[in-house]
Design a protein around this motif. Sequence first.
Motif, PDB file in Angstrom:
ATOM      1  N   LEU A   1     -28.009  22.259  24.725  1.00 26.06           N
ATOM      2  CA  LEU A   1     -27.188  23.421  24.339  1.00 26.06           C
ATOM      3  C   LEU A   1     -27.844  24.279  23.271  1.00 26.06           C
ATOM      4  CD1 LEU A   1     -24.248  24.256  25.329  1.00 26.06           C
ATOM      5  CD2 LEU A   1     -25.058  22.026  26.092  1.00 26.06           C
TER       6      LEU A   1
ATOM      7  N   PHE B   1     -20.760  24.464  17.829  1.00 25.18           N
ATOM      8  CA  PHE B   1     -21.793  23.436  17.931  1.00 25.18           C
ATOM      9  C   PHE B   1     -21.622  22.533  16.726  1.00 25.18           C
ATOM     10  CE2 PHE B   1     -25.938  21.457  17.703  1.00 25.18           C
ATOM     11  CZ  PHE B   1     -26.289  21.274  19.041  1.00 25.18           C
TER      12      PHE B   1
ATOM     13  N   GLN C   1     -28.241  28.907  19.673  1.00 23.17           N
ATOM     14  CA  GLN C   1     -27.159  28.201  20.368  1.00 23.17           C
ATOM     15  C   GLN C   1     -26.487  29.212  21.288  1.00 23.17           C
ATOM     16  OE1 GLN C   1     -23.550  27.722  20.765  1.00 23.17           O
ATOM     17  NE2 GLN C   1     -24.339  26.061  22.038  1.00 23.17           N
TER      18      GLN C   1
ATOM     19  N   GLY D   1     -22.459  29.086  18.620  1.00 25.25           N
ATOM     20  CA  GLY D   1     -21.753  27.905  18.125  1.00 25.25           C
ATOM     21  C   GLY D   1     -21.972  27.596  16.666  1.00 25.25           C
TER      22      GLY D   1
ATOM     23  N   GLY E   1     -20.428  21.697  21.565  1.00 24.18           N
ATOM     24  CA  GLY E   1     -21.763  21.314  21.989  1.00 24.18           C
ATOM     25  C   GLY E   1     -22.359  20.394  20.940  1.00 24.18           C
TER      26      GLY E   1
END
Length: 367
Positions: free
Chosen positions: A22, A242, A299, A303, A333
């Motif tokens: 990711l 993320f 990302q 994220g 992620g």
Amino acid sequence: MSIIERDALKFAYWVPNVSGGLVISNIEQRTSWTIDYNRKLAQIAEASGFDYALSQIRFTAGYGAEFQHESVSFSHALLESTSTLKVIAAILPGPWNPALAAKQIATINHLTGGRIAVNVVSGWFKGEFHAIGEHWLDHDERYRRSEEFIRALRGIWTEDSFTFRGDFYRFQDYSLKPKPIDPQPEIFQGGSSRAARDMAARVSDWYFTNGNTPAEIGKQVDDIRRKAAENGHKVRVGVNAFAIVRETEEEAKAVLAEIIEKANPDAVNAFGHEVKNAGKASPEGEGNWAKSSFDDLVQYNDGFRSNLIGTPQQVAERVVALKRAGADLILLGFLHFQEEVEYFGRHVIPLVRELEAAEAAQKVAAE
């Protein structure tokens, strides 16, 4: 079901059915796009308190993603490996006709006890459409097509003799049997543009937005819910993030720094060129990625901007802040999916539930 359980924040994770993880970085990622890895990951996520998994749809390689499994069939495989997890299959109007999608999803719905959902992706990558011979539409036209696609899905799933006359799709006395079992499959969509938000406010169950601060998320939530109320509609909001959760904040920040330091600049810039053009193509120039920096673009869906980077306590508090801003779901992620999904479930989700319970108790005491 208690009020706390009903209002509890939902958690989802990105299914790595696409290679490269990711992040667009050469950092080591102990994540695999293979089915064996993903079956085990789905089982870990289910046991760790995750509610949903979101499969990805790509047709061409690029930006570190050399291999891609098809989303609907892959989602079905994950559902067959689990018992409570819901899987959201990404579907792209153009390659998919709503009649095909409605029949696929209805069948999987019956085979898995109603655990399949769909994410209708309007599309941003012009090169991908050209590569597979699909006509490329202007920004707002893509959302008009997606809205017709969703209206067609709902009509096919709920009406015995469905007739529809749209600009993109036509149906005449179509009857699908068997129809999905109730409740009907949930329909998700993404986007940050005016067209995306307006579409969600009319037809979608869920609206995904790129990562951002609670203040910026709150602005989007207020806008979309006001519009939805005017339409007599309700829509819930999912926020991309993320997560980098470590025992100390310094460790977590060091991982983030390494991801960005080892970013693939050519791939990030190429990705940035495509998605910024897509974001700026909206009439107001405010679609996804329109204001993303190089670091944000490492990302895929901004994220890092959600800032779930720190200790379990810090991340839990920031998750709840996103909930206060109006998020109903956090789409996550990770760098090393299997290990980190399990860690997040063991160390972060329980803290989120404690914070939710404390806030609910304060509201009751104040009434």
